[in-house]
Scaffold this active site. Sequence first.
Site, PDB file in Angstrom:
ATOM      1  N   GLU A  60       0.927  -0.921  -0.448  1.00  0.00           N
ATOM      2  CA  GLU A  60       0.105  -0.178   0.371  1.00  0.00           C
ATOM      3  C   GLU A  60       1.243   1.030   0.339  1.00  0.00           C
ATOM      4  O   GLU A  60       0.804   2.024  -0.733  1.00  0.00           O
ATOM      5  CB  GLU A  60      -0.851   0.113   0.934  1.00  0.00           C
ATOM      6  CG  GLU A  60      -2.280  -0.694   0.998  1.00  0.00           C
ATOM      7  CD  GLU A  60      -2.055  -2.365   1.498  1.00  0.00           C
ATOM      8  OE1 GLU A  60      -2.265  -3.457   0.554  1.00  0.00           O
ATOM      9  OE2 GLU A  60      -0.222  -2.859   2.041  1.00  0.00           O
ATOM     10  N   HIS A 129      -9.657  -6.300   9.094  1.00  0.00           N
ATOM     11  CA  HIS A 129     -10.605  -6.087   7.523  1.00  0.00           C
ATOM     12  C   HIS A 129     -11.346  -5.451   7.946  1.00  0.00           C
ATOM     13  O   HIS A 129     -12.555  -5.210   6.676  1.00  0.00           O
ATOM     14  CB  HIS A 129     -10.293  -7.385   6.715  1.00  0.00           C
ATOM     15  CG  HIS A 129      -8.917  -7.837   5.893  1.00  0.00           C
ATOM     16  ND1 HIS A 129      -8.067  -9.134   8.048  1.00  0.00           N
ATOM     17  CD2 HIS A 129      -7.913  -8.116   5.553  1.00  0.00           C
ATOM     18  CE1 HIS A 129      -7.169  -9.072   7.124  1.00  0.00           C
ATOM     19  NE2 HIS A 129      -7.195  -8.057   5.983  1.00  0.00           N
TER      20      HIS A 129
END
Length: 326
Positions: A60, A129
């Site tokens: 990321e 998540h």
Amino acid sequence: MRELTYLEAVREAMSQEMRQNEDVFVLGEDIGLYGGAFGVTRGMLDEFGPERIRNTPISEAAISGAAVGAALTGMRPILELQFSDFITIAMDNIVNQAAKTRYMFGGKGKVPMVLRTPAGSGTGAAAQHSQSLEAWTAHIPGLIVVQPSTAYDAKGLLKAAIDNDNPVIFYEHKLVYKTSSEVPEEQYSIPLGVADIKREGKDVTIVATSYMVHKVLEAAKELEKEGIDVEVVDPRTIVPLDKETIIKSVKKTGRLLIAHEAVKRGGIGGEIASMIAESEAFDYLDAPIKRLGGKEVPIPYNPNLEKAATPQVPDIIEAVKELVRY
């Protein structure tokens, strides 16, 4: 008018922008053949090719850094992070580069990028998540923060985000992807910073964000059976925040409940509550402001505990009833 799912509306908004502007491209993990973690970019590789639907390494930090660099050199990147939780790995590029570059260079440099990312709980994806971290990004000057709750809003707000010359964080709740609403085929833009009254009422104002809008509307139907008329305000963007619409609604109803899935402590609900307390709407209040938010725990994997960690329809109904007792 035809109906699209939220997922389809997001895909259509990106595709239409890419057809008319070659500077727009998408980058992220597994967004090509696989179509992204939730299938949003499925089929786009066939139309636009690997140069504009760019698979990236599993980093990321690298994805966000590449997007910032591309935006600074004239492109309009849309980066997809598989889960909003992973924004933590990209925070240096987002907070220290994307958000500040235009200011630090006196407007000579700009970062027109959109960071799209699925957020929220309800899918059994557990603690790493399933988070709702929008208050983090809302705290940073220079970032625009968007939370569409419907397919119609998602398409119009995404076009506005792509056209904007500032970095936009675009949160897409996982449980909203399969919901549908009427969506025009043609391109349209919804101005950033304009709230929408999803339901008009006279007794209580509920300001709700993202998927919580759907729960609040469900609660409003149940409350209507008991003679309680709820007005539902969806800010749609929390930065910039449409203060005028919220203030006007609270002045009309005299009661305010704020509901979001993110942890209550430090959430956007506190900002909205203080905004009302500092405005002329405070003198119109007939009851204390109430906030509903997530519990101060990581999101559990167990489905029953997962539901218990965030506000549900019965919690909203109970909170509204407490307000109308005053």
